[in-house]
Design a protein around this motif. Structure first.
Motif, PDB file in Angstrom:
ATOM      1  N   UNK A   1      -4.088 -14.114  -4.038  1.00  0.00           N
ATOM      2  CA  UNK A   1      -4.036 -13.314  -5.273  1.00  0.00           C
ATOM      3  C   UNK A   1      -2.758 -13.587  -6.062  1.00  0.00           C
TER       4      UNK A   1
ATOM      5  N   UNK B   1       0.824  -1.209   0.000  1.00  0.00           N
ATOM      6  CA  UNK B   1       0.000   0.000   0.000  1.00  0.00           C
ATOM      7  C   UNK B   1       0.861   1.263   0.000  1.00  0.00           C
TER       8      UNK B   1
ATOM      9  N   UNK C   1      -3.129  -8.578  -7.842  1.00  0.00           N
ATOM     10  CA  UNK C   1      -3.999  -9.101  -8.908  1.00  0.00           C
ATOM     11  C   UNK C   1      -3.583  -8.532 -10.265  1.00  0.00           C
TER      12      UNK C   1
ATOM     13  N   UNK D   1      -5.622  -1.105  -4.012  1.00  0.00           N
ATOM     14  CA  UNK D   1      -4.888  -1.435  -2.790  1.00  0.00           C
ATOM     15  C   UNK D   1      -3.899  -2.567  -3.063  1.00  0.00           C
TER      16      UNK D   1
ATOM     17  N   UNK E   1      -3.734  -5.695  -2.340  1.00  0.00           N
ATOM     18  CA  UNK E   1      -4.275  -6.967  -2.842  1.00  0.00           C
ATOM     19  C   UNK E   1      -4.577  -6.828  -4.334  1.00  0.00           C
ATOM     20  N   UNK E   2      -5.173  -5.719  -4.699  1.00  0.00           N
ATOM     21  CA  UNK E   2      -5.517  -5.495  -6.106  1.00  0.00           C
ATOM     22  C   UNK E   2      -4.284  -5.305  -6.981  1.00  0.00           C
TER      23      UNK E   2
ATOM     24  N   UNK F   1      -5.556 -13.005   1.524  1.00  0.00           N
ATOM     25  CA  UNK F   1      -5.990 -12.476   0.219  1.00  0.00           C
ATOM     26  C   UNK F   1      -4.781 -12.209  -0.679  1.00  0.00           C
TER      27      UNK F   1
ATOM     28  N   UNK G   1      -6.369 -10.323   5.275  1.00  0.00           N
ATOM     29  CA  UNK G   1      -5.741  -9.596   4.160  1.00  0.00           C
ATOM     30  C   UNK G   1      -4.478 -10.316   3.682  1.00  0.00           C
TER      31      UNK G   1
END
Lengths: 214, 295
Positions: free
Chosen positions: B177, B104, B129, B123, B125-126, B173, B170
């Motif tokens: 991911x 982040x 991805x 964020x 996690x994204x 995640x 998180x």
């Protein structure tokens, strides 16, 4: 509500240079609630301005300055004999006033945020109107508005003792979300990865058209 | 064997952290890590850490490659939207920077450009991805990427941040991911290191335990102000009594490093100075320690 903060008198006076006769508009819907621009503050401003030698010919505070039908009549009443309007309404209310009068309009407040009131004294930002509400998945608490990083998949690693790394006077909102979801036994909703936000929905100026129903 | 191969083959990994210069003098950074060549498996290049302006981490990563070091490019969500992040990841791949550590980022106002506009379009996690989507040959918008790219994707974990239950969700995640290694914030307690190690392994990634030698009581108190539960009382007491606090701080983390070698998969040295000492220590681990077969 929309939360506003009244500007220092010195700044208002700066914008009043060249004017003498003034009408003051407060707003009972938002500004009054946060005690920074309702009838009471409008009357206080009247006193201050009269001490400075201005002539305040009208003080009004309709319930909802951003609603044209609430301000159209009061605006008609001040058209004559007034040189300038000071609005203590939020940015939306002030613009509605400005759009509907030929008089110059100055603002006596800064519009801060969409917030909620606590103990009639504290106002916290609750919503940034991102246009893509996710609070059904976060226990009814918005991390987009209430986490400075707008994180949607969970907290960052920066909270110290449960306090936000950005401002230690506020809690990390993800603690509240965790507490709430644990209480509701709904933590499961956070195990799914959150979708990418669609920031087109936050591109201003936005508009809403209400469809006619038959 | 490089960092990525060691990761895949279950070898013990040593990484270290360096910051790009606050200016253009990248050569002194390269010179500073020269004693660690061939000893540290990869170097994390921080991305304007603590929101302070430094040279681009991507550019510094390329210099490391040119000088025979294996870089891990750190990339934060703080300064870039999804367009810039994808652009930088494509650039990294084109330059041959394969290892990335995605996070982040500290908030803008905590650094030395506090008036800057924070981004946080996606964020951490994204962002992981996104890296995996690029690897699949597509951009986030579904358009085809010309040319192949392959990353070894990592992420970070702070065992002292809360709320614990959400931090763990998180972390999972991030690993689900696509993060294959997790580097942690500095840990000063063997028990915590072991718990974190087990947690990350259970979720399916390689844990790399963060160690930062404490040089003084002042530094310990600063670390404590960032993460009160991360600095144990015994470390503070030891520093108070020590004739040479810097040496004490170093010996303290070396002891933890020994312990991690027994049960763990890797160590991440967030090093401040002590480069030659670290080189000597790694030599000892590789040659004379009872666990040298793990390297």
């Amino acid at each position: 509500m929309v939360v506003v903060k009244i500007k220092p008198l010195s700044e208002i006076l700066k914008n009043l240079r060249g004017f003498k006769k003034i009408a003051i508009f407060g707003c009972e819907l938002g500004s009054a609630r946060c005690k920074n621009g309702g009838l009471k503050e409008a009357l206080q401003l009247k006193n201050s301005l009269e001490k400075e030698g201005f002539e305040v010919i009208s003080v009004k505070s309709p319930g909802g300055t951003c609603i044209l039908e609430k301000v159209s009549k009061p605006l008609l009443e001040i058209e004559k004999g007034c040189e300038v309007v000071i609005s203590l309404a939020c940015g939306a209310g002030t613009q509605v006033i400005a759009e509907n009068t030929n008089l110059p309009v100055i603002t006596g407040v800064s519009t801060l945020f969409i917030g909620a009131e606590k103990e009639g004294k504290y106002f916290d930002e609750y919503c940034i109107a991102c246009g893509d509400c996710i609070i059904s998945d976060t226990g009814g608490i918005c991390p987009v508005a209430r986490c400075p990083k707008s994180l949607v998949n969970g907290p960052c690693g920066g909270a110290i003792n449960g306090k936000c790394e950005v401002d230690s006077s506020i809690p990390c909102i993800w603690y509240k979300i965790a507490e709430r979801l644990e209480g509701l036994q709904k933590l499961e909703v956070l195990r799914e990865r959150a979708p990418f936000k669609d920031y087109r929905l936050a591109v201003y100026p936005r508009k809403l058209e209400v469809e006619e129903t038959t | 064997m490089n960092f990525s191969e060691k990761l895949k083959n279950g070898k013990f990994i040593i990484t270290a952290e360096i910051a790009p210069p606050r200016g253009t003098d990248w050569k002194s950074v390269i010179k500073g890590i020269e004693p660690l060549k061939g000893k540290v498996d990869a170097f994390n290049i921080t991305d304007n850490q603590r929101s302070m302006v430094r040279m681009s981490s991507l550019v510094m990563a390329k210099f490391l490659l040119d000088y025979g070091f294996d870089p891990i490019l750190q990339l934060t969500c703080r300064d870039r939207n999804r367009i810039a992040l994808q652009s930088d990841l494509l650039g990294a791949a084109a330059l041959g920077v394969k290892n990335i550590c995605l996070m982040t980022g500290d908030f803008t106002s905590l650094g030395d450009e506090p008036k800057a506009k924070p981004v946080f379009d996606v964020d951490s996690v994204q962002l992981i991805e996104i890296a995996k989507i690029l690897e699949s040959g597509k951009l986030l918008n579904g358009k085809e990427v010309k040319g192949k790219l392959e990353f070894t994707v990592g992420a970070v974990y702070n065992p002292f941040a809360g709320p614990k239950v959400l931090q763990e969700i998180k972390l999972k995640k991030k690993i689900d991911a696509g993060a294959s290694f997790i580097q942690t914030q500095p840990i000063y307690d063997v028990k915590v290191a072991e718990e974190v190690n087990d947690l990350v392994e259970e979720f399916g990634a390689v844990p790399i335990i963060g160690l930062l030698p404490i040089k003084s009581l002042k530094m310990a108190n600063f670390m404590k102000s960032l993460n009160p539960s991360s600095v144990p009382d015994k470390l503070i007491e030891g520093l108070e009594k020590a004739m040479d606090p810097a040496q004490y701080g170093w010996d303290y983390i070396i002891d933890i490093a020994h312990a991690v070698l027994e049960f763990g998969r890797g160590i991440h040295f967030m090093l401040v100075g002590k480069t030659q000492e670290l080189a000597n220590f790694i030599d000892y681990l590789r040659n004379d320690s009872p666990y040298n077969h793990r390297f």
